[in-house]
Enzyme design. Sequence first.
Site, PDB file in Angstrom:
ATOM      1  CG  LEU A  33      -1.875  -1.226   1.273  1.00  0.00           C
ATOM      2  CD1 LEU A  33      -2.766  -1.152   2.509  1.00  0.00           C
ATOM      3  CD2 LEU A  33      -2.732  -1.344   0.017  1.00  0.00           C
ATOM      4  N   GLY A  36      -1.618   6.469  -2.658  1.00  0.00           N
ATOM      5  CA  GLY A  36      -2.793   6.348  -3.539  1.00  0.00           C
ATOM      6  C   GLY A  36      -3.863   5.486  -2.885  1.00  0.00           C
ATOM      7  CG  HIS A  37      -3.152   1.341  -2.329  1.00  0.00           C
ATOM      8  ND1 HIS A  37      -1.807   1.087  -2.442  1.00  0.00           N
ATOM      9  CD2 HIS A  37      -3.737   0.703  -3.365  1.00  0.00           C
ATOM     10  CE1 HIS A  37      -1.594   0.317  -3.493  1.00  0.00           C
ATOM     11  NE2 HIS A  37      -2.733   0.081  -4.075  1.00  0.00           N
ATOM     12  CD  GLN A 153      -8.535  -2.476 -11.777  1.00  0.00           C
ATOM     13  OE1 GLN A 153      -7.864  -3.477 -11.966  1.00  0.00           O
ATOM     14  NE2 GLN A 153      -8.341  -1.703 -10.725  1.00  0.00           N
TER      15      GLN A 153
HETATM   16  N1  LIG Z   1      -1.802   6.587  -7.656  1.00  0.00           N
HETATM   17  C1  LIG Z   1      -3.024   6.136  -7.447  1.00  0.00           C
HETATM   18  N2  LIG Z   1      -4.043   7.014  -7.322  1.00  0.00           N
HETATM   19  C2  LIG Z   1      -5.317   6.573  -7.114  1.00  0.00           C
HETATM   20  N3  LIG Z   1      -5.644   5.278  -7.032  1.00  0.00           N
HETATM   21  C3  LIG Z   1      -4.663   4.370  -7.145  1.00  0.00           C
HETATM   22  C4  LIG Z   1      -3.310   4.749  -7.359  1.00  0.00           C
HETATM   23  N4  LIG Z   1      -2.554   3.625  -7.443  1.00  0.00           N
HETATM   24  C5  LIG Z   1      -3.401   2.591  -7.295  1.00  0.00           C
HETATM   25  N5  LIG Z   1      -4.660   3.040  -7.123  1.00  0.00           N
HETATM   26  C6  LIG Z   1      -5.870   2.229  -6.982  1.00  0.00           C
HETATM   27  O1  LIG Z   1      -5.755   1.355  -5.899  1.00  0.00           O
HETATM   28  C7  LIG Z   1      -6.501   0.178  -6.164  1.00  0.00           C
HETATM   29  C8  LIG Z   1      -5.618  -0.999  -5.959  1.00  0.00           C
HETATM   30  O2  LIG Z   1      -4.571  -0.960  -6.908  1.00  0.00           O
HETATM   31  P1  LIG Z   1      -3.279  -1.855  -6.842  1.00  0.00           P
HETATM   32  O3  LIG Z   1      -3.229  -2.593  -5.551  1.00  0.00           O
HETATM   33  O4  LIG Z   1      -3.130  -2.599  -8.112  1.00  0.00           O
HETATM   34  O5  LIG Z   1      -2.149  -0.756  -6.722  1.00  0.00           O
HETATM   35  P2  LIG Z   1      -1.179  -0.235  -7.803  1.00  0.00           P
HETATM   36  O6  LIG Z   1      -0.240   0.677  -7.131  1.00  0.00           O
HETATM   37  O7  LIG Z   1      -1.973   0.231  -8.984  1.00  0.00           O
HETATM   38  O8  LIG Z   1      -0.386  -1.508  -8.206  1.00  0.00           O
HETATM   39  P3  LIG Z   1       0.301  -1.767  -9.570  1.00  0.00           P
HETATM   40  O9  LIG Z   1       1.674  -1.315  -9.378  1.00  0.00           O
HETATM   41  O10 LIG Z   1       0.105  -3.242  -9.681  1.00  0.00           O
HETATM   42  O11 LIG Z   1      -0.423  -1.045 -10.655  1.00  0.00           O
HETATM   43  C9  LIG Z   1      -7.009   0.307  -7.610  1.00  0.00           C
HETATM   44  O12 LIG Z   1      -8.337   0.794  -7.567  1.00  0.00           O
HETATM   45  C10 LIG Z   1      -6.077   1.334  -8.181  1.00  0.00           C
HETATM   46  O13 LIG Z   1      -6.632   2.056  -9.256  1.00  0.00           O
HETATM   47  C1  LIG Z   2      -8.992  -4.255  -8.390  1.00  0.00           C
HETATM   48  C2  LIG Z   2      -7.919  -5.256  -8.040  1.00  0.00           C
HETATM   49  C3  LIG Z   2      -7.655  -5.248  -6.552  1.00  0.00           C
HETATM   50  C4  LIG Z   2      -8.431  -6.653  -8.405  1.00  0.00           C
HETATM   51  O1  LIG Z   2      -7.481  -7.629  -8.115  1.00  0.00           O
HETATM   52  C5  LIG Z   2      -6.619  -4.986  -8.821  1.00  0.00           C
HETATM   53  O2  LIG Z   2      -6.803  -5.112 -10.191  1.00  0.00           O
HETATM   54  C6  LIG Z   2      -6.000  -3.674  -8.460  1.00  0.00           C
HETATM   55  O3  LIG Z   2      -5.326  -3.665  -7.447  1.00  0.00           O
HETATM   56  O4  LIG Z   2      -6.198  -2.672  -9.162  1.00  0.00           O
HETATM   57  N1  BAL Z   3      -3.389  -2.034 -10.678  1.00  0.00           N
HETATM   58  C1  BAL Z   3      -3.919  -3.029 -11.597  1.00  0.00           C
HETATM   59  C2  BAL Z   3      -3.599  -4.405 -11.191  1.00  0.00           C
HETATM   60  C3  BAL Z   3      -2.597  -5.052 -12.054  1.00  0.00           C
HETATM   61  O1  BAL Z   3      -1.732  -4.370 -12.624  1.00  0.00           O
HETATM   62  O2  BAL Z   3      -2.635  -6.272 -12.194  1.00  0.00           O
END
Ligand SMILES: Nc1ncnc2c1ncn2[C@@H]1O[C@H](COP(=O)(O)OP(=O)(O)OP(=O)(O)O)[C@@H](O)[C@H]1O
Ligand SMILES: CC(C)(CO)[C@@H](O)C(=O)[O-]
Ligand code: BAL
EC number: 6.3.2.1
Length: 275
Positions: A33, A36-37, A153
């Site tokens: 996390l 963003g999360h 997505q």
């Molecule tokens: N910078 C960000 N701003 C807003 N939402 C985000 C951001 N990064 C991730 N999210 C959102 O958090 C949720 C979980 O995403 P995920 O756990 O895949 O994180 P991620 O940082 O996008 O990982 P990855 O590096 O795999 O793309 C999704 O809804 C994603 O769109």
């Molecule tokens: C929405 C989600 C948690 C589904 O595995 C993934 O695609 C992500 O982290 O964006």
């Molecule tokens: N943040 C989207 C999840 C994935 O890259 O698989």
Amino acid sequence: MLILRDLQALRRARAEACAGARRLALVPTMGALHQGHLALVAAARAAAETVAVSIFVNPLQFNPAEDLSRYPRDEEGDLAKLESAGCDLVWMPDVPTMYPPGSATRIEVAGPAQGYEGAVRPEHFRGVATVCTKLFSQTQADVAVFGEKDWQQLQVINRVVADLDLPVRILPHPTVREGDGLACSSRNQLLGPAERALAPLLPRTMQVALDAIRAGAAPAAELARAEARLRGAGFAPDYLALVEPATLTPWQGGPGRLLAAARLGAVRLLDNMAL
Ligand SMILES: Nc1ncnc2c1ncn2[C@@H]1O[C@H](COP(=O)(O)OP(=O)(O)OP(=O)(O)O)[C@@H](O)[C@H]1O
Ligand SMILES: CC(C)(CO)[C@@H](O)C(=O)[O-]
Ligand code: BAL
């Protein structure tokens, strides 16, 4: 904060936490996390009385050759961050809990799942749609918060919820960025120092292209220029495309979304911006 790993415990905790008219907002994640999360968790807090975060690295959305084993994981750090963010329930199933032996049902999405990430990562959105539908069903979420960073997505999830009449409201959250403009992403931590310094050129180049298009430049020429600039700097762009925001069909004029994906070393950077 309750940490739940089996479905019965989740169901019980959900029923207790949401007794009366208390609503539950879910933030689906794959862990590792970052800011963003945590912004999504804050939005969930504002949207409902109970906040649940799921952490599940979903094997179904990774293609065989992809980076499932390299995907960053930090369970202890994640739980500490969620505790301070005021999360109520953490749903952390293991793979056999999510997909027990014999599991055979998958959600197949056409429309916005086609092209872009759907083309580069075949089967990706089938895995995302399947796991999100299961997460909505498992948690009985009233609201689910998704980041705009993963724009395609988000449109796929909107489609699934509409097409399957799922009783969940999808709440989008704007992309959270680092100080230098790079979109926060779990995969950023896999960038080497030189790559990390170069990475903000992606959003900067997108911004330049959008400014030019707003000023009347032809989109195709501007996007080709942007792609050449990125290639020249050491990126390997997968796509740079101006699309209709909800359907992801080619831009027709009016509001649009610029989608970009580019590899930098071993990391794929994803970004998008509104026109
Ligand atoms: N910078 C960000 N701003 C807003 N939402 C985000 C951001 N990064 C991730 N999210 C959102 O958090 C949720 C979980 O995403 P995920 O756990 O895949 O994180 P991620 O940082 O996008 O990982 P990855 O590096 O795999 O793309 C999704 O809804 C994603 O769109
Ligand atoms: C929405 C989600 C948690 C589904 O595995 C993934 O695609 C992500 O982290 O964006
Ligand atoms: N943040 C989207 C999840 C994935 O890259 O698989």
